[in-house]
Design an enzyme around this catalytic site. Sequence first.
Site, mmCIF file in Angstrom:
data_model
loop_
_atom_site.group_PDB
_atom_site.id
_atom_site.type_symbol
_atom_site.label_atom_id
_atom_site.label_comp_id
_atom_site.label_asym_id
_atom_site.label_seq_id
_atom_site.Cartn_x
_atom_site.Cartn_y
_atom_site.Cartn_z
ATOM 1 N N ASP A 148 -2.167 8.257 2.595
ATOM 2 C CA ASP A 148 -3.263 7.298 2.648
ATOM 3 C C ASP A 148 -3.244 6.500 1.344
ATOM 4 O OD1 ASP A 148 -5.407 5.777 3.400
ATOM 5 O OD2 ASP A 148 -6.738 7.443 3.871
HETATM 6 C C1 BGC Z 1 -8.107 4.423 4.621
HETATM 7 C C2 BGC Z 1 -7.123 4.446 5.764
HETATM 8 C C3 BGC Z 1 -6.509 3.083 5.953
HETATM 9 C C4 BGC Z 1 -5.865 2.665 4.651
HETATM 10 C C5 BGC Z 1 -5.146 1.315 4.723
HETATM 11 C C6 BGC Z 1 -7.513 3.803 3.382
HETATM 12 O O1 BGC Z 1 -8.480 3.591 2.398
HETATM 13 O O2 BGC Z 1 -8.552 5.726 4.363
HETATM 14 O O3 BGC Z 1 -7.747 4.877 6.930
HETATM 15 O O4 BGC Z 1 -5.594 3.091 7.002
HETATM 16 O O5 BGC Z 1 -6.862 2.585 3.648
HETATM 17 O O6 BGC Z 1 -6.023 0.278 4.803
#
Ligand code: BGC
Length: 716
Positions: A265
Site C-alpha cells: 500500500d
Molecule cells: C490506500 C489504498 C489505495 C492507495 C493508492 C492508499 O492510501 O490505502 O487503498 O489503493 O492509497 O491510492
Amino acid sequence: MKIEELKALLKEMTIEEKVGQTIQLSADFFSDQSEDLTGPMNEMAMTEEKKYQVGSVLGISGAKETIQLQKRYMEKHRLHIPLLFMADIIHGDHTIFPIPLGLGATWNPDTVKKTAEISAKEAAAQGLHVTFSPMVDLVRDPRWGRVMEATGEDKLLNKRYARAFVEGYQGTDLKQDLTKLAACVKHFAGYGAPRGGRDYNSVDLNENTLREHYLPAYQEGIDAGAKLVMTAFNTIDNIPATGNKRLMRDILRDEMAFDGVLISDWGAIGELVPHGVAEDNKAAAIQALTVGVDIEMMSAAYSEHLIDLVEQDETLKELLDESVWNILRLKNDLGLFENPFRGADEETESLSVFSDENKKAALTTAEESIVLLENNGVLPLNQEEKIVLTGPLKDSNDILGAWSWKGDREQAATLAEMMGQRLGPDSLSIVDESQFFEGQNSFFMNEIHLSDTVIVALGESSEMSGEAASRTIISLPEYQMVLLRELKKLNKKVVAVLFNGRPLDLSGVVPLVDGLVEAWFPGTMGAEAVTNVLFGKFNPSGKLPMSFPRSVGQVPLAYNEDSTGRPMTDEKRNEKYLSRYLDSENTALYPFGFGRSYTSFDYSECTLSSQEISMETSLTISIEIKNTGKIKGIETVQVYVRDKVGEVVRPVKELIDFKKVELEAGESMTVEFEITEKQLRYTHADHSVRSDAGEFSIGIGTDSSAELTHSFYLEK
Ligand code: BGC
C-alpha cells in the site's frame, strides 16, 4: 509474448532495470507542468534517468495522457518494457455508482459485477490497466471511515461480492478483451479491524477469527483470478503486514496459492521504520523483499537500496528476480508487450465514459442500494401533497462519496433539483434551513406550517468517511439533530433522507421521524434514485450489509458474534451476571440484513426435506413467502444456521445463503435452499476447515434477527 521470450527478457535485464520494475510512482512525477519536483524526487531517491525505468505509475487517467506517457517512456527505456498504469477505480470511474457499502446493500452480486464491468470499460478506454479494487476487508466497526469502501460485516456476502468485482473487472481474457482491467484484492490482511476504529491503528485478531471471518473474502477474490493483492498498513500478530513473512509467504503464497503481483500500500514499506520493526529504509527494503512484496508504492526503500543490496546478496538477487518475473507476467497477461497502448483510445473514451447506458446503470444500482429504515405510512409520497424540502444536503451534489476522484460532482443532480423536476412550485417548497438557525425563521415556519410532509436531507459530507476519516461520535451533527427536534415540535410528518458513508448512531433520530431513508453516498445518479424511492416509482429493497448500532458504545458490533457462556435471553432479562450492558440492549438498532419495503411479506413456517444430511446428501429448506401488500416488491430471503456444538466457539448464527425474489401484490412463492455439508465447515483449532457431525439449528427470515426454528443433524 511467449513464456520463453519473457524469460529471455528477464535474463537480459540489468539489475537497475529490474529494480526499476519494482518501483511505482504517482503520475505527478511525469507531468510536464513546471512545478518543482526536486523535493518529491529527492524523497523518492529518484533521478531523471531512474524515473524512466520504473515499472508502473499510479493515479494517471485519460487516453491522451496515458498514450503520451507510454510513448515517451518506451522511447527512453532500453528494452522498451511498457509501463503499467494503475488507479483507484473503486465505485466507478467517471460514472459513479453508490459507495461499496451501498453496493453491499443491494445483496445482488450480479449488480455489483455489472458496475465493475462498466468501471473497467470506462477506465480501460483511458489506458488504465489495473484498478486497486476490490477492497474486501470485513468490517464491524463503523467508527472506521473506510467502512464506506467495504461491502460489510459478513463473510458470505463479502465473498460473493469479492468474486463479482473480480469477474466484472477482469472478464475471462485480459489479453483479448481490451475493456477489462486487472483487479487488485486489498488490503491483505485484516485492515478492516483497526483497534478503536482508528485508521492505520494496529489490529488484534486471533488467528482463528482471522481465518474464519476475514481471510475467506480475500481467498475468494484470489480464486476468482485477481492478478494483484495489496498489503495492508496494519499489523497482524504485531508484525506489520507489509513485512510479515508468515502472512505473506506461508499464508498468502503457500496456503492461499496466490501467484500474482503483491504490491505494497502507499508508502507501507517505508512505514516499517516508524512502526519500529526496521531501523531504516534499507532494513525495510530487505524485509519487504524477503516477504515477497513485488512493487513498492510510493516510498523510497527499494529505489534507494535495492541495487546495492542485491549486488551483495545472492538470496536477495533471486528474490528480486522472482518479483520482476511476477511483474513481467502481469504485463504479458495484459498483452502490453504486443500492444502497449492497450485499449487507450480517445474516441472510445469519449463514447464509453459517462454514456447514457452507464448513467442508467448508475441509477438502477443506486435505487437498489437504498434502504428504507422507517416508514410510519408516510412513504411513498403522494403527488398531491404539499411538500417542504429542507436540510443541509438538499442542494448538495457532494453525494458521490470518497474514492470517486474521476467523478464530477457537477454532473450529479441534487435532491432539490430532482424533486423540483418531479413537482411544480405549488407542491414543493425548498426551504433553506439556515434561515431557521439565523433567527429569521418566519418564512421557514410558515412554509412548514403550510406543508403536509417535510423531507429533511441530512448526513455526512464525503470527507467524513473514507481513508483517514475515523470518528468517535457517529451520530448526526448536532445542528441536524436540533433541526429535527424543532420539526418534531411542529407536529408535521417528517422524512429524513440520509447521505452518509457508515452506519450511523440513529437512536436519537428514530423518535423524531416518520420515515427514514438510508441513501448512502449514492453516486452520480443518486438524487434521481432517492426521488424515485420517495415517490414510489421504485419500491425500496436494499438490506443493510452492516449492523447499525444503538450507540457507539456497542461497537465493534456484528450479528454473528461468538456464543458466550452467559448469553442474554428474554427469559433471563432480569438477571445480572450475563453478557449484557446495564444501559443498552445487546442487539443492533437495525440488524444486518434489515430493510423495509412499501409492501409487506408474510413468511410461512419453513419446512426441511430431511432431518439429516451427510457428506454425500443434502437437504432442502423451503418456505412460502407471500406479498401481502398492494404493490409489487422485492424481498431478500435469508437463511441462518447455528452450529450447536463446535470444537471452538461458534457464532450465535451465520448467514449461509440468500435469494432475492420479486413478487407481485398478492403473489406467493416457495423459496428453496439446498443445504450441503460444505456450508457447515469452519476453522478448527488446528486451522483446518471442516465440519463436525452433530446438531445444527436453522431458520429463514427477512433479516439476521430471524429465529432458528428448526434443527437437523449432520451425520458422518
Ligand atoms: C490506500 C489504498 C489505495 C492507495 C493508492 C492508499 O492510501 O490505502 O487503498 O489503493 O492509497 O491510492
